[in-house]
Design an enzyme around this catalytic site. Structure first.
Site, PDB file in Angstrom:
ATOM      1  CE  LYS A   1      -3.968  -2.002   2.617  1.00  0.00           C
ATOM      2  NZ  LYS A   1      -4.934  -1.734   3.629  1.00  0.00           N
TER       3      LYS A   1
ATOM      4  CE1 TYR B   1      -8.628  -2.851   0.436  1.00  0.00           C
ATOM      5  CE2 TYR B   1      -8.547  -0.914  -1.422  1.00  0.00           C
ATOM      6  CZ  TYR B   1      -7.913  -1.724   0.466  1.00  0.00           C
ATOM      7  OH  TYR B   1      -6.766  -2.538   0.253  1.00  0.00           O
TER       8      TYR B   1
ATOM      9  CG  PHE C   1     -13.384   1.286   7.087  1.00  0.00           C
ATOM     10  CD1 PHE C   1     -12.608   0.650   5.987  1.00  0.00           C
ATOM     11  CD2 PHE C   1     -13.736   0.797   8.153  1.00  0.00           C
ATOM     12  CE1 PHE C   1     -12.424  -0.262   5.478  1.00  0.00           C
ATOM     13  CE2 PHE C   1     -14.209  -0.309   7.932  1.00  0.00           C
ATOM     14  CZ  PHE C   1     -13.721  -1.206   6.952  1.00  0.00           C
TER      15      PHE C   1
ATOM     16  NE  ARG D   1      -6.094 -11.945   4.296  1.00  0.00           N
ATOM     17  CZ  ARG D   1      -7.214 -10.894   4.978  1.00  0.00           C
ATOM     18  NH1 ARG D   1      -7.241 -10.053   3.549  1.00  0.00           N
ATOM     19  NH2 ARG D   1      -8.020 -11.070   5.699  1.00  0.00           N
TER      20      ARG D   1
ATOM     21  CB  THR E   1      -6.716  -5.809   9.776  1.00  0.00           C
ATOM     22  OG1 THR E   1      -7.972  -6.853   8.955  1.00  0.00           O
ATOM     23  CG2 THR E   1      -7.473  -4.647   8.700  1.00  0.00           C
TER      24      THR E   1
ATOM     25  NE  ARG F   1      -2.070  -6.158   6.963  1.00  0.00           N
ATOM     26  CZ  ARG F   1      -4.028  -6.765   6.904  1.00  0.00           C
ATOM     27  NH1 ARG F   1      -3.800  -7.603   7.239  1.00  0.00           N
ATOM     28  NH2 ARG F   1      -4.594  -6.144   5.253  1.00  0.00           N
TER      29      ARG F   1
ATOM     30  CG  ASN G   1      -3.157  -2.336   7.195  1.00  0.00           C
ATOM     31  OD1 ASN G   1      -3.178  -2.269   6.082  1.00  0.00           O
ATOM     32  ND2 ASN G   1      -4.640  -3.081   7.879  1.00  0.00           N
TER      33      ASN G   1
HETATM   34  P1  IDP Z   1      -7.885  -6.696   5.487  1.00  0.00           P
HETATM   35  O1  IDP Z   1      -6.871  -6.100   4.875  1.00  0.00           O
HETATM   36  O2  IDP Z   1      -6.909  -7.524   6.730  1.00  0.00           O
HETATM   37  O3  IDP Z   1      -8.169  -7.979   4.657  1.00  0.00           O
HETATM   38  P2  IDP Z   1     -10.132  -5.321   5.510  1.00  0.00           P
HETATM   39  O4  IDP Z   1     -11.422  -6.292   6.743  1.00  0.00           O
HETATM   40  O5  IDP Z   1     -10.608  -6.238   4.144  1.00  0.00           O
HETATM   41  O6  IDP Z   1      -9.061  -5.758   6.382  1.00  0.00           O
HETATM   42  O7  IDP Z   1     -10.356  -3.915   5.400  1.00  0.00           O
HETATM   43  C1  IDP Z   1      -9.699  -3.358   4.004  1.00  0.00           C
HETATM   44  C2  IDP Z   1      -8.666  -2.312   4.728  1.00  0.00           C
HETATM   45  O8  IDP Z   1      -9.452  -1.072   4.620  1.00  0.00           O
HETATM   46  C3  IDP Z   1      -7.542  -2.247   5.519  1.00  0.00           C
HETATM   47  O9  IDP Z   1      -6.229  -3.353   5.867  1.00  0.00           O
HETATM   48  C4  IDP Z   1      -7.005  -1.748   6.138  1.00  0.00           C
HETATM   49  O10 IDP Z   1      -6.708  -0.857   6.042  1.00  0.00           O
HETATM   50  C5  IDP Z   1      -8.969  -0.606   6.460  1.00  0.00           C
HETATM   51  N1  IDP Z   1      -9.976  -1.065   7.737  1.00  0.00           N
HETATM   52  C6  IDP Z   1     -10.284  -1.958   8.002  1.00  0.00           C
HETATM   53  N2  IDP Z   1     -10.986  -2.086   8.901  1.00  0.00           N
HETATM   54  C7  IDP Z   1     -10.699  -0.854   9.412  1.00  0.00           C
HETATM   55  C8  IDP Z   1     -11.677  -0.311  10.565  1.00  0.00           C
HETATM   56  O11 IDP Z   1     -12.272  -0.704  11.372  1.00  0.00           O
HETATM   57  N3  IDP Z   1     -11.001   1.045  10.765  1.00  0.00           N
HETATM   58  C9  IDP Z   1     -10.001   2.081   9.785  1.00  0.00           C
HETATM   59  N4  IDP Z   1      -9.452   1.533   8.803  1.00  0.00           N
HETATM   60  C10 IDP Z   1     -10.088  -0.139   8.925  1.00  0.00           C
HETATM   61 MG    MG Z   2     -10.166  -7.174   2.777  1.00  0.00          MG
END
Ligand code: IDP
Ligand code: MG
Length: 138
Positions: free
Chosen positions: A11, A51, A59, A87, A93, A104, A118
């Protein structure tokens, strides 16, 4: 052996902080193979498709803006069970609580922004991987 492919993104925070090499090195050290690799400044429409599942969440807007804030490195990575394996390398996350030893957990932190920065993205299922590889590599 069934070969699987996943989409990995470094990212904008990871690219800007000069962590691309470390991320790719961890993927290679684990034994997975890079089959596609490019540096791109993604367009809004592509990121909104990528996304899509998060559309409507608080978010979502900040996430798309963050992903537009600089170039990202996109890669297709191959190996048996690589979707689950990457993963696991990436960690959970939230970087504050992601396990040490993970990308991360070792390289990320919370910056107090509306979106978690992240370092990496990895597809979460074979269906997501196929969809996301199509979006980024056509
Ligand atoms: P992942 O990247 O671990 O699969 P996802 O739930 O798919 O997580 O969320 C996509 C991205 O959105 C995350 O990597 C993070 O950058 C952001 N994100 C996810 N949940 C939150 C949150 O609750 N607050 C702020 N950012 C979030
Ligand atoms: Mg995801």
């Amino acid at each position: 052996m069934t070969t699987e492919r996943t989409l990995v993104l470094v990212k904008p925070d990871g690219v800007a902080r000069g962590l691309t090499g470390q991320v790719l090195a961890r993927i290679e050290a684990k034994g997975y193979r890079l089959v596609e690799l490019k540096l791109v400044h993604a367009e809004r429409a592509l990121l909104e498709r990528h996304y899509e599942e998060h559309r409507g969440k608080p978010f979502f807007g900040p996430l798309v803006e963050f992903m537009l804030s600089g170039p990202v490195v996109a890669a297709v990575v191959e190996g048996h069970r690589v979707i689950e394996g990457f993963r696991s390398l990436a960690g959970s996350t939230e970087p504050t609580t992601a396990a040490p030893g993970t990308i991360r957990g070792d390289l990320g932190r919370d910056w107090g922004e509306q979106v978690q920065q992240n370092i990496v993205h990895g597809s979460d299922s074979p269906e997501s991987a196929e969809r996301e590889i199509g979006i980024w590599f056509g």
